[in-house]
Structures are given as structure tokens and as C-alpha cells.
Design a protein around this motif. Sequence first.
Motif, short mmCIF file in Angstrom:
data_model
loop_
_atom_site.label_atom_id
_atom_site.label_comp_id
_atom_site.label_asym_id
_atom_site.label_seq_id
_atom_site.Cartn_x
_atom_site.Cartn_y
_atom_site.Cartn_z
N GLY A 39 0.94 -1.24 0.19
CA GLY A 39 -0.04 0.19 0.01
C GLY A 39 0.73 1.31 -0.02
O GLY A 39 2.00 1.30 -0.71
N GLN A 40 0.27 2.39 0.55
CA GLN A 40 1.31 3.56 0.74
C GLN A 40 1.85 3.56 2.10
O GLN A 40 1.47 3.22 3.09
CB GLN A 40 0.30 4.70 0.53
CG GLN A 40 -0.58 4.84 -0.71
CD GLN A 40 -1.49 6.18 -0.82
OE1 GLN A 40 -2.08 6.60 0.31
NE2 GLN A 40 -1.12 6.93 -1.79
N PHE A 41 3.11 4.17 1.67
CA PHE A 41 3.96 4.40 2.75
C PHE A 41 4.72 5.71 3.06
O PHE A 41 4.67 6.45 2.17
CB PHE A 41 5.21 3.27 2.83
CG PHE A 41 4.73 1.85 2.71
CD1 PHE A 41 4.70 1.18 3.94
CD2 PHE A 41 4.35 1.38 1.69
CE1 PHE A 41 4.43 -0.30 3.90
CE2 PHE A 41 3.94 0.03 1.70
CZ PHE A 41 3.81 -0.68 2.78
N ILE A 42 5.00 6.14 4.27
CA ILE A 42 5.81 7.15 4.36
C ILE A 42 7.20 6.83 4.28
O ILE A 42 7.58 5.77 5.13
CB ILE A 42 5.88 7.82 5.86
CG1 ILE A 42 4.31 8.43 6.05
CG2 ILE A 42 6.64 8.83 6.02
CD1 ILE A 42 3.86 9.68 5.16
N HIS A 43 8.24 7.34 3.27
CA HIS A 43 9.44 6.90 2.98
C HIS A 43 10.26 8.02 4.30
O HIS A 43 10.34 9.32 3.89
CB HIS A 43 9.82 7.07 1.80
CG HIS A 43 11.12 6.68 1.45
ND1 HIS A 43 11.92 7.03 0.23
CD2 HIS A 43 12.43 6.25 2.50
CE1 HIS A 43 13.19 6.95 0.29
NE2 HIS A 43 13.58 6.21 1.40
N PHE A 44 11.07 7.60 5.07
CA PHE A 44 11.59 8.54 5.89
C PHE A 44 13.02 8.20 6.07
O PHE A 44 13.45 6.99 5.81
CB PHE A 44 10.97 8.69 7.34
CG PHE A 44 10.83 7.50 7.92
CD1 PHE A 44 12.02 7.31 9.25
CD2 PHE A 44 10.07 6.50 8.14
CE1 PHE A 44 11.95 6.11 10.01
CE2 PHE A 44 9.95 5.46 8.87
CZ PHE A 44 11.08 5.14 9.64
N THR A 45 14.03 8.90 6.64
CA THR A 45 15.22 8.44 7.10
C THR A 45 15.64 8.85 8.48
O THR A 45 14.92 9.75 9.22
CB THR A 45 16.40 9.38 6.15
OG1 THR A 45 16.30 10.75 6.58
CG2 THR A 45 16.41 9.07 4.72
N SER A 46 16.59 7.85 8.87
CA SER A 46 16.84 8.09 10.58
C SER A 46 18.19 7.53 10.65
O SER A 46 18.58 6.31 10.27
CB SER A 46 15.90 7.34 11.16
OG SER A 46 16.27 7.74 12.84
N ALA A 47 19.18 8.38 11.19
CA ALA A 47 20.59 7.79 11.30
C ALA A 47 21.13 7.23 10.10
O ALA A 47 21.95 6.35 10.06
CB ALA A 47 20.72 6.64 12.43
N GLY A 48 20.76 8.02 9.02
CA GLY A 48 21.36 7.62 7.69
C GLY A 48 20.57 6.39 7.04
O GLY A 48 21.20 5.93 5.92
N LYS A 49 19.65 5.92 7.61
CA LYS A 49 19.07 4.67 7.09
C LYS A 49 17.80 4.78 6.46
O LYS A 49 16.96 5.97 7.00
CB LYS A 49 18.86 3.67 8.21
CG LYS A 49 20.17 3.27 8.66
CD LYS A 49 20.10 1.97 9.77
CE LYS A 49 21.23 1.48 10.04
NZ LYS A 49 21.39 0.77 11.16
N HIS A 50 17.12 4.61 5.41
CA HIS A 50 15.97 4.66 4.68
C HIS A 50 15.00 3.49 5.30
O HIS A 50 15.45 2.52 5.64
CB HIS A 50 16.21 4.67 3.49
CG HIS A 50 16.91 5.64 2.85
ND1 HIS A 50 16.13 6.93 2.09
CD2 HIS A 50 18.20 6.09 2.81
CE1 HIS A 50 17.28 7.89 1.87
NE2 HIS A 50 18.41 7.36 2.00
N MET A 51 13.82 4.09 5.70
CA MET A 51 13.04 3.02 6.09
C MET A 51 11.45 3.18 5.75
O MET A 51 11.29 4.65 5.12
CB MET A 51 12.78 2.94 7.65
CG MET A 51 13.95 2.46 8.24
SD MET A 51 14.07 2.62 9.98
CE MET A 51 14.82 4.01 10.37
N LEU A 52 10.37 2.60 5.71
CA LEU A 52 9.08 3.02 5.21
C LEU A 52 8.38 2.54 6.37
O LEU A 52 8.61 1.91 7.48
CB LEU A 52 8.49 1.71 4.36
CG LEU A 52 9.38 1.81 2.96
CD1 LEU A 52 8.99 1.03 1.95
CD2 LEU A 52 9.30 3.55 2.45
N LEU A 53 7.03 3.41 6.52
CA LEU A 53 6.32 3.39 7.68
C LEU A 53 4.71 3.37 6.77
O LEU A 53 4.36 4.33 6.25
CB LEU A 53 6.07 4.52 8.58
CG LEU A 53 5.24 4.83 9.70
CD1 LEU A 53 5.31 3.38 10.73
CD2 LEU A 53 5.51 6.01 10.51
#
Length: 144
Positions: free
Chosen positions: A18-32
Motif C-alpha cells: 500500500g502507501q508508505f511514508i519513506h523516511f530517514t533516520s541515522a542515515g538509514k531509509h525506512m518505510l512506515l
Amino acid sequence: MMNEDLMQDGGPGAATAGQFIHFTSAGKHMLLHIEDVSEVVPLMSLTGVDHMGGSCRGMLNLRGEMIPVFDVQAPGEEVNQLSRLILVSRRSSTLGLLVDDVVDVVVVPPSQIAERPLGGGKRATFARLEDAVLPIFEPVAVLA
């Protein structure tokens, strides 16, 4: 770089597409999952809570609601004033996730999602986004 079985339709993670927020934290990319997100706001003043440890960075007073804010990746690092807070609502409670940046809203089809064992009875869900494999972040992970 990635196991081709992530491309199989109908895998265990297919329901999480589905739809996700693509974000970064501590140089890592993740989805929520976007369904978990109530809003994204700029970093605001947090009130420290001495007895709270781990990844809790403090409490946010947002429109009169007290919201605990957790650091997704690097709880010991200094907060960047350009950071964002992703507010996650589940059931009747809200928590804030401190992240470096919100990159985009993306759509990931079921064929690009897979859930895999990590060992010790734990599992994680991953998504292929272009040429990268990104973990799908579960907000309850910061509470564990």
C-alpha cells in the motif's frame, strides 16, 4: 542485492502493501504504513522525562495533548533542528517518532513486499523500492 523471492505474488508480506511514508533516520531509509500516521510536524520543544530511558526523547505538548516521542534509530545522538516528528496513532493513543527527514509518500505493490524471519522468533517486513530493500518500520518496535 536482494533475494528474488521478494518478487513473488501472494507472499507472507503481501497484505502489508500500500502507501508508505519513506523516511530517514541515522542515515538509514525506512518505510512506515501511511495508515499509522496521523500527521508529520517539524521538531518542537520536548520536555525531558528523567525516569524514562531507552529511546524515549521526552514529551511533546501538541495542542494540549501530551505525546511521548521516541527516537527511531539513534537515541544517544544530538537532535538535528531540521528533524521531523511523525505522529502515529494506534487505537486511542498517539506517539511521536523522531526522524531525520521525511522523503516522500510512496506506493509499494504487493509483489514488492516480503516478511522474513530474523531469528529468535522475530520477523521483519521489507519492501523493494527501486533498487533498494527497505525495512517497513513497526511503531510498536520502539516500545519493546
